[in-house]
Design a protein around this motif. Sequence first.
Motif, PDB file in Angstrom:
ATOM      1  N   TYR A  59       0.676  -1.314   0.060  1.00 24.81           N
ATOM      2  CA  TYR A  59       0.144   0.095  -0.059  1.00 24.81           C
ATOM      3  C   TYR A  59       1.062   1.282   0.002  1.00 24.81           C
ATOM      4  N   LEU A  60       1.899   1.266   0.880  1.00 27.61           N
ATOM      5  CA  LEU A  60       2.876   2.212   0.915  1.00 27.61           C
ATOM      6  C   LEU A  60       3.845   2.817  -0.345  1.00 27.61           C
ATOM      7  N   ALA A  61       4.102   1.461  -0.987  1.00 23.18           N
ATOM      8  CA  ALA A  61       4.564   1.459  -2.269  1.00 23.18           C
ATOM      9  C   ALA A  61       3.855   1.843  -3.540  1.00 23.18           C
ATOM     10  N   GLY A  62       2.638   1.706  -3.258  1.00 24.60           N
ATOM     11  CA  GLY A  62       1.623   1.990  -4.576  1.00 24.60           C
ATOM     12  C   GLY A  62       1.644   0.734  -5.604  1.00 24.60           C
ATOM     13  N   ASN A  63       1.837  -0.466  -4.982  1.00 26.22           N
ATOM     14  CA  ASN A  63       1.757  -1.592  -5.627  1.00 26.22           C
ATOM     15  C   ASN A  63       0.437  -2.195  -5.964  1.00 26.22           C
ATOM     16  N   ASP A  64       0.234  -3.130  -6.697  1.00 30.02           N
ATOM     17  CA  ASP A  64      -1.039  -3.897  -6.606  1.00 30.02           C
ATOM     18  C   ASP A  64      -1.278  -4.635  -5.606  1.00 30.02           C
ATOM     19  N   LEU A  65      -2.541  -4.295  -5.078  1.00 28.25           N
ATOM     20  CA  LEU A  65      -2.896  -4.638  -3.369  1.00 28.25           C
ATOM     21  C   LEU A  65      -3.775  -6.112  -3.707  1.00 28.25           C
ATOM     22  N   ALA A  66      -4.130  -6.361  -4.836  1.00 25.87           N
ATOM     23  CA  ALA A  66      -5.077  -7.515  -4.853  1.00 25.87           C
ATOM     24  C   ALA A  66      -4.777  -8.888  -4.346  1.00 25.87           C
ATOM     25  N   PRO A  67      -3.355  -9.183  -4.806  1.00 25.50           N
ATOM     26  CA  PRO A  67      -2.879 -10.548  -4.204  1.00 25.50           C
ATOM     27  C   PRO A  67      -3.026 -10.543  -2.819  1.00 25.50           C
ATOM     28  N   HIS A  68      -2.495  -9.722  -2.386  1.00 29.72           N
ATOM     29  CA  HIS A  68      -2.637  -9.741  -0.668  1.00 29.72           C
ATOM     30  C   HIS A  68      -3.951  -9.514   0.133  1.00 29.72           C
ATOM     31  N   GLN A  69      -4.761  -8.981  -0.616  1.00 30.37           N
ATOM     32  CA  GLN A  69      -5.871  -8.677   0.035  1.00 30.37           C
ATOM     33  C   GLN A  69      -6.803  -9.900  -0.292  1.00 30.37           C
ATOM     34  N   PRO A 104      -5.717   6.936   5.560  1.00 33.80           N
ATOM     35  CA  PRO A 104      -4.547   7.998   5.088  1.00 33.80           C
ATOM     36  C   PRO A 104      -2.940   7.596   5.098  1.00 33.80           C
ATOM     37  N   ILE A 105      -2.312   7.928   4.426  1.00 32.65           N
ATOM     38  CA  ILE A 105      -0.727   7.475   4.554  1.00 32.65           C
ATOM     39  C   ILE A 105      -0.180   8.709   5.255  1.00 32.65           C
ATOM     40  N   ASP A 106      -0.468   9.889   4.825  1.00 36.16           N
ATOM     41  CA  ASP A 106       0.299  11.086   5.391  1.00 36.16           C
ATOM     42  C   ASP A 106       0.001  11.266   6.540  1.00 36.16           C
ATOM     43  N   ASP A 107       1.037  11.802   7.455  1.00 35.35           N
ATOM     44  CA  ASP A 107       0.807  12.259   8.686  1.00 35.35           C
ATOM     45  C   ASP A 107       0.072  11.074   9.691  1.00 35.35           C
ATOM     46  N   ASN A 108       0.208   9.916   9.348  1.00 33.16           N
ATOM     47  CA  ASN A 108      -0.434   8.807   9.994  1.00 33.16           C
ATOM     48  C   ASN A 108       0.416   7.813  10.639  1.00 33.16           C
TER      49      ASN A 108
END
Length: 454
Positions: A59-69, A104-108
Amino acid sequence: MKVVKFGGSSLASATQLQKVLNIVKSDKERRFVVVSAPGKRDGSDMKVTDALIRYYRDYLAGNDLAPHQQWIIQRYSDIVTELGLKASVLERISKNILSLASLPIDDNEFLYDSFLAAGEDNNARLIAAFFSQNGLPARYIHPKEAGLLVSSEPGNARILPSSYDKIEELNNSEEVLVIPGFFGVTRDGQICTFSRGGSDITGSIIAAGVKADIYENFTDVDGIFAAHPGIVHKPHSISELTYREMRELAYAGFTVLHDEALLPAYRGKIPLVIKNTNNPDHPGTRIVHQHSSEHLPVVGIAGDAGFVSINMSKYLMNREIGFGRKVLQILEELNIGWEHMPTGIDDLSIILRERELTPIKEEEILRQLLQKAEVDHAEIEHDLSIIMIVGEKMKSRIGVTATATKALSENKINIQMMSQGSSEVSIMFVVNKEQEKAAIRALYRAFFEPKTEK
Ligand code: ASP
């Protein structure tokens, strides 16, 4: 009234959950159930928590999330389907797992914790539904509702003392309460986890809060073994340990229970029992404040590698006031933690964990010892292991050290250092890393199988 906690391997599949249901149902006193996330089904499997870490990284790296989800949802789906639970249970879990990717990713600074906590949180919902559908009225309760307020330290939360009064109110519940382990909520409402393996801590906190008669911690072994089963062939499981003995064994490598889990139960004077979900009739290991009966002088033998010794000598060291302070100050200023300090008349060693040092720090220590403490000689020895023989009843016995040193010398193990604290709960030997296993085996034979010893 009992608080029970089940670890990941006890919750990894529908078969395991069936055992958990039987265990909770078989005793009406089991009213609070703390759960981990689903663990590994076999050696090649992955824990749901570890899968959530990968999901977070993608998620942080902006990769495809489907496989892990999909992998995570499938883990729950397998269990839900096999147990014949309502479709709505899986729908909710699925939604929750997918929704993590909109946080949210930023400031979290709590993002990582929110991902990780989802493993236990969804499992607790699933288990409460399973119990209720099978004749055991149960209710899922979120740590926020349960009153588990924690400090704002992501990945390393600590319980706030004010939590305990609120937790005590859980006693008013009619149903069995199913509580996700591993996390609490900060004053600002953020999800914040304990360190890894922290569901044990939640169990201990709940047990202390509701003033349980006992805290049962279910895992996949028949209690705590007297030595590591990977080193000693079929060691026996210890029937009773005191909190002090457990603390010493845990320090030197016994990892059945999370280190920090002992404290709330200890302070609340609640006995803790380690039991086996796969063999619930086995009495397991009780951890108590005081031994209930006459006990062997030694209860367990632990060993841990990764130690280093800083050895120094100085003629007439024993007469020099302030020498120890100078040495410890050098370490303190370099921000180095130390563990033990055996001394002779003109020599002193400081034993510390290898991870405290770097080559640069080592050089600096040696330089400062020569300059500031004016030692005659200083050296650093690597690749050491500590061996601890532990038992409160050693205090009143003569000859325990003799038995240990005889066993070690007969097995040609060189004792590099030895120390015993004034409380006499343990004796520590420092040996070369290569001799650690042989030392543990020799000591086990000497204390627990004396008749078979040659
Ligand atoms: N699921 C978390 C972990 O794997 C906490 C736990 O199981 O106690 O670390």
